[in-house]
Write a protein that holds these residues in place. Structure first.
Motif, short mmCIF file in Angstrom:
data_model
loop_
_atom_site.label_atom_id
_atom_site.label_comp_id
_atom_site.label_asym_id
_atom_site.label_seq_id
_atom_site.Cartn_x
_atom_site.Cartn_y
_atom_site.Cartn_z
N ARG A 118 0.82 -1.21 0.00
CA ARG A 118 0.00 0.00 0.00
C ARG A 118 0.86 1.26 0.00
N ASN A 119 1.89 1.27 0.85
CA ASN A 119 2.74 2.46 0.98
C ASN A 119 4.03 2.28 0.18
N ALA A 120 4.55 3.43 -0.30
CA ALA A 120 5.82 3.41 -1.02
C ALA A 120 6.75 4.43 -0.38
N LEU A 121 7.96 4.00 -0.07
CA LEU A 121 8.94 4.85 0.60
C LEU A 121 10.12 5.05 -0.35
N PRO A 122 10.29 6.29 -0.87
CA PRO A 122 11.40 6.49 -1.80
C PRO A 122 12.75 6.33 -1.10
N LEU A 123 13.69 5.72 -1.79
CA LEU A 123 15.04 5.57 -1.25
C LEU A 123 15.92 6.68 -1.79
N ALA A 124 17.20 6.67 -1.43
CA ALA A 124 18.12 7.68 -1.95
C ALA A 124 18.20 7.53 -3.47
N THR A 125 18.61 8.60 -4.13
CA THR A 125 18.68 8.55 -5.60
C THR A 125 20.01 7.93 -6.05
N ALA A 126 19.98 7.36 -7.24
CA ALA A 126 21.20 6.75 -7.79
C ALA A 126 21.09 6.76 -9.30
N GLN A 127 22.23 6.69 -9.94
CA GLN A 127 22.23 6.65 -11.41
C GLN A 127 23.32 5.70 -11.84
N ASP A 128 23.06 4.95 -12.91
CA ASP A 128 24.09 4.03 -13.37
C ASP A 128 24.55 4.39 -14.77
N HIS A 129 25.59 3.73 -15.22
CA HIS A 129 26.10 3.90 -16.58
C HIS A 129 25.93 2.57 -17.28
N LYS A 130 25.09 2.55 -18.32
CA LYS A 130 24.78 1.28 -18.97
C LYS A 130 25.78 0.91 -20.08
N ALA A 131 26.33 1.91 -20.76
CA ALA A 131 27.19 1.59 -21.92
C ALA A 131 28.51 0.98 -21.45
N ALA A 132 29.09 0.12 -22.28
CA ALA A 132 30.28 -0.65 -21.87
C ALA A 132 31.53 0.22 -21.77
N PHE A 133 31.62 1.27 -22.62
CA PHE A 133 32.90 1.97 -22.70
C PHE A 133 32.78 3.45 -22.33
N ASP A 134 33.94 4.09 -22.17
CA ASP A 134 33.99 5.51 -21.79
C ASP A 134 33.18 6.37 -22.76
N ASN A 135 32.75 7.51 -22.26
CA ASN A 135 31.92 8.46 -23.03
C ASN A 135 30.57 7.85 -23.43
N ASP A 136 30.11 6.87 -22.64
CA ASP A 136 28.83 6.20 -22.90
C ASP A 136 28.77 5.61 -24.29
N LYS A 137 29.89 5.07 -24.74
CA LYS A 137 29.96 4.41 -26.05
C LYS A 137 29.90 2.88 -25.86
N GLY A 138 29.59 2.21 -26.97
CA GLY A 138 29.64 0.75 -26.92
C GLY A 138 28.30 0.15 -26.56
N PRO A 139 28.24 -1.18 -26.53
CA PRO A 139 26.96 -1.87 -26.28
C PRO A 139 26.42 -1.65 -24.88
N ASN A 140 25.12 -1.84 -24.74
CA ASN A 140 24.48 -1.75 -23.43
C ASN A 140 24.89 -2.93 -22.56
N THR A 141 25.06 -2.67 -21.26
CA THR A 141 25.42 -3.75 -20.33
C THR A 141 24.43 -3.73 -19.17
N GLY A 142 24.65 -4.61 -18.22
CA GLY A 142 23.85 -4.58 -16.99
C GLY A 142 24.18 -3.37 -16.13
N GLY A 143 25.26 -2.66 -16.44
CA GLY A 143 25.67 -1.49 -15.64
C GLY A 143 27.16 -1.55 -15.36
N MET A 144 27.88 -0.50 -15.73
CA MET A 144 29.35 -0.49 -15.57
C MET A 144 29.79 0.39 -14.40
N GLY A 145 28.84 0.99 -13.72
CA GLY A 145 29.18 1.83 -12.57
C GLY A 145 27.94 2.59 -12.15
N ALA A 146 27.98 3.15 -10.95
CA ALA A 146 26.82 3.90 -10.44
C ALA A 146 27.29 4.88 -9.38
N TYR A 147 26.43 5.86 -9.10
CA TYR A 147 26.74 6.79 -8.02
C TYR A 147 25.46 7.26 -7.35
#
Ligand code: AMP
Length: 424
Positions: free
Chosen positions: A201-230
């Motif tokens: 019934r209730n939803a409690l927002p957690l802290a925010t986070a963002q990931d990087h899906k692309a395999a290589f630097d500058n968000d280039k390359g194929p999509n992955t499960g996630g190459m890093g997050a903050y």
């Protein structure tokens, strides 16, 4: 309390890390776990799809609470089976896990309840899909309806590409998961992840986070499960979080409850932050990895107590407190990932990495062989660090990465760049 975590990735290592520090947990097990989880929990060699053996283990070892990490057992009904057997579990029922198990279900729910999402249509027939694609033009996105190990959403730059993808998916590329497809408008904006703990019934927002899906630097390359997050993610301002709760999460919770499928567990909205506000790209019904690693790094109050409150329907008025410090994870993957990669290369230097201030190394795909630690997956390690801000967390995480001696691995060197660019 004896707590059992189900899964073997970086997410489950992070969950075990959170549970292990709770005074409520007197014993911690993990099915099947990995080479790093083994330092915190008893790893039990039962696969995540082997429900009968999981239930038998719970009875035999008096497990009182099960936390299910991955989507596949959730969509297949593990929580239902555990609850039928009288074992309390964190995660949605099979009927609620459909939010991740069927993109058609979720898009239909969005349409019915005015939840902002990309314009779309659903097809089983390639001729009708072709007409729609040619009519709408590119870029356009083609998605398999069911679970496809994170590979079922394909952003197509041209209509020719979209036609080939639609034909392949409907033709069986992802098996039954692609017997229906969603074809949708390409959204322009910055992607963000939004996590809410839900108790039906209730939803409690957690802290925010963002990931990087692309395999290589500058968000280039194929999509992955996630190459890093903050975490925190500056794109998710307080105003944006509020809009996400009001326009997306809460209407979804109400709709699921009305439909007799109350959502309990972790609801993870993949968002596109557009000039018209947040739009839903997709739902996941569990924590994401590597975001889970940065969230658990910043989770200050007892994470196990919060997951228990969600499972028991007691989130009303519940509060989670977060460290004011930032956290950042750099994923180290086996060379070749997300394509073919070799398993079994040796990893050294984890202790040296963890000797760096503020650094923890979480394991996503490792196995121990005697004294040696070997790579056993595509994404293998998550080097997580905390700092006063994203910059310090990033610098520390890369000091940790540089202390690891693993010639068979690679990582991106630019995790956190979007957040750091904003400060310029
Ligand atoms: P999904 O599996 O639906 O999260 O899609 C995987 C990735 O494809 C997302 O993280 C986005 O980067 C991209 N994507 C999916 N749908 C859209 C869309 N409608 N517009 C733009 N990008 C999209």
């Amino acid at each position: 309390m004896h707590v059992l975590v189900i899964g073997s990735g970086g997410r489950e290592h992070a969950l075990c890390w959170g549970v292990a520090r709770s005074p409520l947990a007197t014993r911690l097990s993990c099915c099947p776990g990995n080479g790093g989880i083994a330092n915190l929990a008893e790893c039990v060699d039962i696969g995540v799809e082997n429900f009968d053996d999981i239930v038998a283990y719970c009875h035999q070892e008096k497990v009182e609470f099960v936390i299910v990490g991955p989507e596949v057992p959730l969509v297949a009904g593990l929580v239902d089976q555990l609850e039928q057997e009288g074992v309390l579990a964190f995660g949605p029922s099979q009927r609620a896990a459909i939010l991740e198990g069927s993109k058609v279900f979720t898009k239909t729910l969005c349409r019915k309840h005015n939840i902002p999402t990309a314009a779309y249509d659903v097809f089983q027939d390639i001729d009708l899909a072709r007409t729609y694609i040619l009519d709408r033009g590119a870029p356009i996105v083609v998605k398999a309806n069911g679970l496809a190990a994170g590979k079922g959403a394909i952003v197509c730059e041209t209509t020719d590409e979209a036609l080939v993808v639609a034909e392949n998916v409907l033709g069986g590329q992802f098996g039954e998961a692609g017997s229906e497809i969603v074809v949708e408008q390409f959204l322009v904006g910055e992607e963000a992840s939004f996590f809410a703990l839900c108790d039906g019934r209730n939803a409690l927002p957690l802290a925010t986070a963002q990931d990087h899906k692309a395999a290589f630097d500058n968000d280039k390359g194929p999509n992955t499960g996630g190459m890093g997050a903050y975490s925190p993610a500056p794109v998710m301002s307080e105003e944006m979080c509020q809009k996400t709760m009001e326009r997306i999460i809460l209407p979804t919770m109400r709709a699921m409850e009305q439909d007799g499928r109350p959502f309990k567990g972790l609801l993870y909205a993949g968002l596109m932050i557009t000039d018209r506000g947040p739009q839903l790209i997709e739902y996941n019904v569990r924590f994401g990895d590597p975001e889970c690693q940065v969230l658990l790094a910043r989770w200050q109050s007892d994470p196990l107590a919060a997951l228990l409150a969600a499972a028991k329907g007691q989130l009303a008025g519940y509060e989670v407190t977060w460290s004011q410090r930032a956290a950042l994870t750099v994923v180290m993957a086996a060379k070749g990932y997300p394509g073919d990669y070799v398993k079994g290369s040796e990893i050294k230097g984890i202790t040296a990495a963890e000797a760096e201030i503020g650094v923890s190394v979480l394991h996503a795909g490792t196995v121990r062989e005697g004294q040696r630690l070997l790579a056993n997956g595509g994404r293998v390690l998550g080097v997580t660090a905390q700092g006063v801000d994203i910059r310090e967390a990033r610098d520390r995480a890369y000091q940790g990465v540089d202390a690891i001696d693993w010639p068979g691995g690679f990582c991106r060197r630019d995790i956190g760049w979007r957040a750091l660019d904003r400060d310029k």
